[in-house]
Design an enzyme around this catalytic site. Sequence first.
Site, PDB file in Angstrom:
ATOM      1  N   GLY A  10      -4.548   6.116  -0.896  1.00  7.39           N
ATOM      2  CA  GLY A  10      -4.227   5.880  -2.298  1.00  7.39           C
ATOM      3  C   GLY A  10      -5.279   6.456  -3.222  1.00  7.39           C
ATOM      4  O   GLY A  10      -6.234   7.112  -2.796  1.00  7.39           O
ATOM      5  N   ASP A  31      -3.007   3.454   6.136  1.00  6.37           N
ATOM      6  CA  ASP A  31      -2.094   3.479   4.987  1.00  6.37           C
ATOM      7  C   ASP A  31      -0.676   3.672   5.502  1.00  6.37           C
ATOM      8  O   ASP A  31      -0.452   4.486   6.408  1.00  6.37           O
ATOM      9  CB  ASP A  31      -2.468   4.619   4.030  1.00  6.37           C
ATOM     10  CG  ASP A  31      -1.986   4.376   2.611  1.00  6.37           C
ATOM     11  OD1 ASP A  31      -0.773   4.170   2.426  1.00  6.37           O
ATOM     12  OD2 ASP A  31      -2.830   4.383   1.690  1.00  6.37           O
ATOM     13  N   ASP A  55       1.372  -0.350   8.736  1.00  3.25           N
ATOM     14  CA  ASP A  55       1.600  -1.390   7.744  1.00  3.25           C
ATOM     15  C   ASP A  55       0.745  -2.590   8.130  1.00  3.25           C
ATOM     16  O   ASP A  55       0.994  -3.228   9.159  1.00  3.25           O
ATOM     17  CB  ASP A  55       3.090  -1.771   7.724  1.00  3.25           C
ATOM     18  CG  ASP A  55       3.428  -2.842   6.703  1.00  3.25           C
ATOM     19  OD1 ASP A  55       2.496  -3.462   6.145  1.00  3.25           O
ATOM     20  OD2 ASP A  55       4.626  -3.071   6.464  1.00  3.25           O
ATOM     21  N   TYR A 144       2.137  -9.580  -8.260  1.00  2.00           N
ATOM     22  CA  TYR A 144       0.845  -8.928  -8.062  1.00  2.00           C
ATOM     23  C   TYR A 144      -0.306  -9.889  -8.354  1.00  2.00           C
ATOM     24  O   TYR A 144      -1.238 -10.023  -7.555  1.00  2.00           O
ATOM     25  CB  TYR A 144       0.748  -7.695  -8.961  1.00  2.00           C
ATOM     26  CG  TYR A 144      -0.526  -6.893  -8.785  1.00  2.00           C
ATOM     27  CD1 TYR A 144      -0.836  -6.307  -7.566  1.00  2.00           C
ATOM     28  CD2 TYR A 144      -1.398  -6.698  -9.846  1.00  2.00           C
ATOM     29  CE1 TYR A 144      -2.002  -5.557  -7.400  1.00  2.00           C
ATOM     30  CE2 TYR A 144      -2.555  -5.950  -9.701  1.00  2.00           C
ATOM     31  CZ  TYR A 144      -2.851  -5.384  -8.478  1.00  2.00           C
ATOM     32  OH  TYR A 144      -4.000  -4.640  -8.326  1.00  2.00           O
ATOM     33  N   ARG A 185       1.028   3.730 -15.296  1.00  2.00           N
ATOM     34  CA  ARG A 185      -0.112   3.195 -16.033  1.00  2.00           C
ATOM     35  C   ARG A 185      -0.436   4.069 -17.237  1.00  2.00           C
ATOM     36  O   ARG A 185      -0.022   5.216 -17.336  1.00  2.00           O
ATOM     37  CB  ARG A 185      -1.316   3.039 -15.096  1.00  2.00           C
ATOM     38  CG  ARG A 185      -1.160   1.825 -14.196  1.00  2.00           C
ATOM     39  CD  ARG A 185      -2.326   1.618 -13.265  1.00  2.00           C
ATOM     40  NE  ARG A 185      -2.223   2.414 -12.063  1.00  2.00           N
ATOM     41  CZ  ARG A 185      -2.913   2.164 -10.941  1.00  2.00           C
ATOM     42  NH1 ARG A 185      -3.750   1.146 -10.904  1.00  2.00           N
ATOM     43  NH2 ARG A 185      -2.758   2.928  -9.880  1.00  2.00           N
TER      44      ARG A 185
END
Length: 308
Positions: A10, A31, A55, A144, A185
Amino acid sequence: MRSIVTGGAGFLGSHLCDLLIGKGHKVICIDNLVTGKTKNIEHIKSENFTYLKHDITKPVYFGDKIDYIFHLASPASPVDYLELPIQTLKVGALGTYNMLGLAKEHKARLLLASTSEVYGDPLVNPQPETYWGNVNPIGPRGVYDEAKRYAEAITMAYHTHHGIETRIARIFNTYGPKMRANDGRVVPNFINQALKDENITVYGDGKQTRSFCYVSDLIEGIFRLMMSEYTDPVNIGNPTEMTVLEFAERIIEITGSKSRIVYEELPVDDPKVRRPDITRARGVLGWEPKVKLEDGLKETIEFFKRTE
């Protein structure tokens, strides 16, 4: 030293892999590529680097000794966790549980990448680590916010009950190269709209505030926290605050864009203020951000120009 980086493909995780390799660590990047990209790590040509597609909501085992676990895996933008609410909750709960179990097995030190979102829509500004937050657990952002709050709780439980060495970094808004153009974002949104001379979309009246930390500063703060002896949460972010409208105007100025600013309705539970109190980071880690906003934005804009 052998280190695991979850979410290592990421935005933040790939920068962390670079830093660790540079410091001589053997790095295992884990990842599942739900939001990460292999292109973020394909430049790392090192015998000390291993990529594992996995995962972490499912257990994983390693025969060789693990020294450090940097647990960054999670969808992290509103676009991602609104589309992947169950996965977000599972990686915060089961993923953190599995990584803590791995840390216990190897007697490794674990750093949890938490978030400023644990403060919710804060009623105090700036936000110190002693503030408990103002979170709506059933709102759209709750998947989240609560995943990270639970992750902090179980991390501290493993620390106090099992004696696991743990660190908790509360990460504030971070920007820089390798951000996804479509991650929703404010930084990539504004930059991409400006580069295309499209209208720049500001939600609400634009008076809500944010603070922006350049990625190299943030990663240095995370590394220092991992290597410190401090076990309570530490805010890692830039305390320089500005309104979203001011930020949009700055982007237009730096890019020389013809974009106009337009306004849309503020999303539910969107924080009105967001600014870290970094007194603890300064005192405990000797850390504070160094990269000026304009310099960081120029690097980020150049990245997006190259990847258009």
